[in-house]
Design an enzyme around this catalytic site. Structure first.
Site, short mmCIF file in Angstrom:
data_model
loop_
_atom_site.label_atom_id
_atom_site.label_comp_id
_atom_site.label_asym_id
_atom_site.label_seq_id
_atom_site.Cartn_x
_atom_site.Cartn_y
_atom_site.Cartn_z
N HIS A 155 0.83 -1.21 0.00
CA HIS A 155 0.00 0.00 0.00
C HIS A 155 0.87 1.26 0.00
CE1 HIS A 155 -3.20 -2.81 1.13
NE2 HIS A 155 -4.05 -1.88 0.75
N LYS A 159 -0.79 4.90 4.71
CA LYS A 159 -1.74 3.98 5.35
C LYS A 159 -1.38 3.80 6.83
CE LYS A 159 -3.98 -0.47 4.70
NZ LYS A 159 -5.31 0.12 4.89
#
Ligand code: NAP
Length: 266
Positions: A155, A159
């Site tokens: 990601h 995040k």
């Protein structure tokens, strides 16, 4: 046609901005208010880069629910505030569609009890991308035949939670069909802490965080003389919006908490 009246929490976020566009372009959706950390008393249209939507902004979700008639809260914020928003919505008899990730088992249990007590729907989906749901389903199918598996989820570096909700959910689904097994050499030693990743029922889960990524996951299976790799990529946040739309339509018809989009698609 009766419109579904939506309150959106987190409209300035990356997911939130996509959700504003989705609501605007969906005939049976109406954005009636937004909950933001700032901009109290202003309108969505006052925020730079936002479309001309005259939905009022509240910093206090209870004040919002008292002032505006709403059917569904869509929450795309952070786990800390998202769990409070969802609880408040259910207490006010408002259905919720939650994309915010990082809720604990305890949060889910409490929200499920509350949804059942109120007899209204709440859909919490750690991944709204339909392709990601298929990746999880295919992984569960494969795990019946390959019990050595590692998950690599990748990601963007903003995040907050690790592993991702999807990584964790994939491990849960696999462990439903796979006998508990510690993988790798029984005497293996980590020379650097964390080198082998997190351990979910013996399944190793690795989290990569890099700028430029959106949301990607590989599920790697290994057997004698063969390997299988299942991969999904979300290249932008629009990839999540068909799932948000499906969840908003569906939450109006269910009267309990549903965790995971896989439970509302065939
Ligand atoms: P983001 O860009 O950081 O957006 C989060 C937004 O929430 C920001 O606008 C933030 O405002 C706002 N916020 C923070 N505290 C708040 C509060 N007290 N009240 C109201 N708003 C508040 O993050 P994102 O990438 O959009 O992701 C949002 C959530 O969705 C995360 O949990 C992420 O993991 C999850 N996600 C889910 C999916 C899925 O398919 N389910 C896909 C992608 C992301 P400030 O900027 O002022 O702090």
């Amino acid at each position: 046609m009766e419109k579904i009246r939506i309150v959106l929490a987190g409209p300035r976020g990356r997911m939130g901005r996509e959700a504003v566009a989705l609501i605007q372009e969906t005939e049976n959706f109406e954005l009636v208010a937004a909950v933001d950390r700032i901009h109290d008393g202003e309108y969505i249209s006052d925020i730079e880069g936002m479309p001309n939507v005259k939905a009022p902004i509240y910093t206090d979700i209870e004040r919002c629910f008292q002032a505006v008639k709403a059917d569904v809260l869509v929450d795309l914020t952070t786990p800390e505030i998202g769990r409070i928003h969802t609880k408040k919505a259910l207490e006010y008899g408002i259905r919720s569609v939650v994309g915010t990730t990082g809720f604990s088992e305890e949060d889910l249990k409490e929200l499920k009890e509350l949804a059942e007590e109120k007899g209204i729907g709440c859909i919490i989906a750690p991944n709204f991308a339909i392709g990601a749901i298929l990746m999880m389903k295919f992984s569960q199918m494969a795990a019946k035949y390959f019990d050595d598996v590692e998950i690599i989820e990748m990601h963007h570096d903003q995040k907050l939670d690790a592993p991702s909700g999807t990584g964790l959910k994939t491990a849960e689904l696999i462990s439903e069909v796979r006998e508990t097994k510690q993988q790798g050499h029984p005497e293996e030693k980590e020379l650097l802490t964390g080198a082998r990743g997190a351990n979910y029922d013996g399944i190793r889960v690795h989290s990569v965080r890099l700028p430029g990524l959106i949301a990607h996951q590989e599920v790697l299976f290994g057997g004698f003389g063969q390997g299988l790799k299942i991969r999904h990529d979300s290249y932008n946040r629009a990839s999540f919006m068909s799932g948000v739309k499906l969840a908003v339509d569906t939450v109006m018809k269910v009267d309990t908490l549903v965790y995971g989009l896989e439970n509302i698609i065939d």
